[in-house]
Structures are given as structure tokens and as C-alpha cells.
Design a protein around this motif. Structure first.
Motif, PDB file in Angstrom:
ATOM      1  N   UNK A 222      44.552  35.472 -90.864  1.00 15.83           N
ATOM      2  CA  UNK A 222      45.950  35.276 -91.254  1.00 15.83           C
ATOM      3  C   UNK A 222      46.645  34.423 -90.199  1.00 15.83           C
ATOM      4  N   UNK A 223      47.737  33.828 -90.573  1.00 18.37           N
ATOM      5  CA  UNK A 223      48.523  33.037 -89.637  1.00 18.37           C
ATOM      6  C   UNK A 223      49.888  33.643 -89.435  1.00 18.37           C
ATOM      7  N   UNK A 224      49.952  34.762 -88.659  1.00 22.95           N
ATOM      8  CA  UNK A 224      51.254  35.414 -88.441  1.00 22.95           C
ATOM      9  C   UNK A 224      52.251  34.447 -87.813  1.00 22.95           C
ATOM     10  N   UNK A 225      53.509  34.600 -88.197  1.00 20.49           N
ATOM     11  CA  UNK A 225      54.565  33.707 -87.729  1.00 20.49           C
ATOM     12  C   UNK A 225      54.787  33.796 -86.219  1.00 20.49           C
ATOM     13  N   UNK A 226      54.545  34.932 -85.645  1.00 20.86           N
ATOM     14  CA  UNK A 226      54.756  35.097 -84.209  1.00 20.86           C
ATOM     15  C   UNK A 226      54.042  36.328 -83.706  1.00 20.86           C
ATOM     16  N   UNK A 227      54.014  36.447 -82.399  1.00 19.34           N
ATOM     17  CA  UNK A 227      53.280  37.524 -81.747  1.00 19.34           C
ATOM     18  C   UNK A 227      53.833  38.902 -82.103  1.00 19.34           C
ATOM     19  N   UNK A 228      55.142  38.991 -82.321  1.00 20.36           N
ATOM     20  CA  UNK A 228      55.780  40.282 -82.572  1.00 20.36           C
ATOM     21  C   UNK A 228      56.097  40.518 -84.048  1.00 20.36           C
ATOM     22  N   UNK A 229      55.460  39.772 -84.934  1.00 14.88           N
ATOM     23  CA  UNK A 229      55.793  39.840 -86.356  1.00 14.88           C
ATOM     24  C   UNK A 229      55.527  41.216 -86.973  1.00 14.88           C
ATOM     25  N   UNK A 230      54.624  41.997 -86.412  1.00 18.78           N
ATOM     26  CA  UNK A 230      54.285  43.294 -86.987  1.00 18.78           C
ATOM     27  C   UNK A 230      55.077  44.455 -86.397  1.00 18.78           C
ATOM     28  N   UNK A 231      55.870  44.207 -85.375  1.00 19.47           N
ATOM     29  CA  UNK A 231      56.615  45.279 -84.723  1.00 19.47           C
ATOM     30  C   UNK A 231      57.601  45.933 -85.695  1.00 19.47           C
ATOM     31  N   UNK A 232      58.373  45.163 -86.419  1.00 17.92           N
ATOM     32  CA  UNK A 232      59.381  45.731 -87.331  1.00 17.92           C
ATOM     33  C   UNK A 232      58.731  46.476 -88.500  1.00 17.92           C
ATOM     34  N   UNK A 233      57.752  45.889 -89.198  1.00 13.78           N
ATOM     35  CA  UNK A 233      57.130  46.664 -90.278  1.00 13.78           C
ATOM     36  C   UNK A 233      56.461  47.954 -89.779  1.00 13.78           C
ATOM     37  N   UNK A 234      55.826  47.891 -88.632  1.00 13.10           N
ATOM     38  CA  UNK A 234      55.210  49.094 -88.085  1.00 13.10           C
ATOM     39  C   UNK A 234      56.285  50.113 -87.699  1.00 13.10           C
ATOM     40  N   UNK A 235      57.424  49.631 -87.214  1.00 14.53           N
ATOM     41  CA  UNK A 235      58.521  50.533 -86.850  1.00 14.53           C
ATOM     42  C   UNK A 235      59.019  51.288 -88.078  1.00 14.53           C
ATOM     43  N   UNK A 236      59.159  50.587 -89.187  1.00 17.59           N
ATOM     44  CA  UNK A 236      59.646  51.224 -90.418  1.00 17.59           C
ATOM     45  C   UNK A 236      58.716  52.368 -90.814  1.00 17.59           C
ATOM     46  N   UNK A 237      57.439  52.104 -90.802  1.00 14.78           N
ATOM     47  CA  UNK A 237      56.449  53.107 -91.195  1.00 14.78           C
ATOM     48  C   UNK A 237      56.414  54.290 -90.231  1.00 14.78           C
ATOM     49  N   UNK A 238      56.359  53.998 -88.952  1.00 16.56           N
ATOM     50  CA  UNK A 238      56.212  55.076 -87.974  1.00 16.56           C
ATOM     51  C   UNK A 238      57.494  55.880 -87.802  1.00 16.56           C
TER      52      UNK A 238
END
Length: 179
Positions: free
Chosen positions: A136-152
Motif C-alpha cells: 500500500x502507499x499510505x499518505x504519511x507515516x502517521x496515517x494509521x494513528x487516528x483510525x487505530x485511536x477510534x478503534x482502541x
């Protein structure tokens, strides 16, 4: 000939068997709970996994919680209920909340550690997994922080409520000794 049932040789073996059985139950709960997931930014957010992480931290300790997260992530991937993103998020959160609970014994701090471990540490570790293992080509290094925050965050709130209720009913007491 009389058939004998296998008995644990000592208390340590009995305790290990008990932990293994409970870890298996938590793994099954986390894997089945993946049916309740929300797709967000290339990952499937599974709040039940994070609830299980906190429950494992409180009952089994950090390394067992880490193992439960790994096994649940593997089952989720094998059954198509998760992606490779399940590994960095769930395992980082499980380990950190287990270590914090061991150090403090405080449920609030444990839930915050689950949230921080999964969203920040797991979210940052997800970038190389997405880029190099998933192509995958994530937009940035921290792109998964917010989605993971929502879940956790959702899972940690569920865990806090559930564990608080179980403690009030004195249901969790027999499991606390497994740590």
C-alpha cells in the motif's frame, strides 16, 4: 483396566494450564468479535480486540496478553476478518497495557495505555507493514494513528465498563490471581 485422567504434576503446571485455557477463550472472543469491525483507512477497526487486550492485561499479564493479541490477529487474518494491520496495533496495545497494569494496578491507566499503545505505537508501526508487506502507499507515516485511536478508544471504554462491573460483582476475583 481402569482409565485414569491426567492430573497436573504441580501447582505451577495447573496454573499454566488455567492461563492457557483462559487465553484461548480470550483469543476466541477477540477473533469472533472481529465480526463487529469498521473499515477505516485501509484497516478494519475491531474494538472487541482492544477490550480483550485490557481484560488479558488485568487477568493474565503483559506477555500472555501479547500472545492473545498475536493469536487473535492470526486467526482474523486466516479467516479474512482482518488485515496485517491487526498485528502492530493489537500487539503493541496489549503489551503496553499489560506492563502498565502490572506496574500500577490501575484500570484507568491500563485503558489509557491500551489506547496509547495501539493508536500511537501500533499506528506508527503499521506504516512499514502497509508499505512493505501489503504494497500500500499510505499518505504519511502517521496515517494509521487516528483510525487505530477510534478503534482502541471504543474498546477501552467497553473494557473499563465491563471490568468495573465484573469487579463489583466479584466475578473477576478468581481470574486476578492468574497474573
Amino acid at each position: 483396566m481402569k482409565q485414569e485422567t491426567a492430573k497436573p504434576k504441580n501447582a505451577k503446571q495447573k496454573e499454566t494450564t488455567r492461563k492457557l485455557a483462559f487465553a484461548g477463550l480470550l483469543t476466541a472472543l477477540a477473533a469472533a468479535g472481529s465480526l463487529l469491525s469498521i473499515p477505516v483507512a485501509g484497516s478494519r477497526c475491531a474494538p472487541v480486540q482492544h477490550m480483550v487486550n485490557v481484560l488479558a492485561a488485568v487477568t493474565l499479564g503483559p506477555w500472555w496478553g501479547f500472545a492473545v493479541a498475536f493469536c487473535a490477529s492470526t486467526i482474523r487474518n486466516l479467516t479474512g476478518l482482518g488485515t496485517l494491520m491487526a498485528y502492530p496495533g493489537s500487539m503493541a496495545g496489549a503489551l503496553l497495557c499489560g506492563l502498565i497494569f502490572r506496574k500500577t494496578g490501575n484500570l484507568s491507566w491500563t485503558c489509557m495505555a491500551e489506547t496509547a499503545g495501539t493508536s500511537i505505537l501500533g499506528g506508527l508501526m503499521a506504516y512499514p507493514v502497509a508499505k512493505y508487506l501489503m504494497g500500500a502507499g499510505p499518505a504519511g507515516f502517521a496515517v494509521y494513528v487516528v483510525p487505530f485511536f477510534i478503534s482502541t478508544a471504543a474498546g477501552s471504554v467497553l473494557a473499563f465498563g465491563m471490568i468495573t462491573a465484573l469487579e463489583k460483582g466479584k466475578i473477576l476475583e478468581p481470574f486476578r490471581g492468574m497474573r
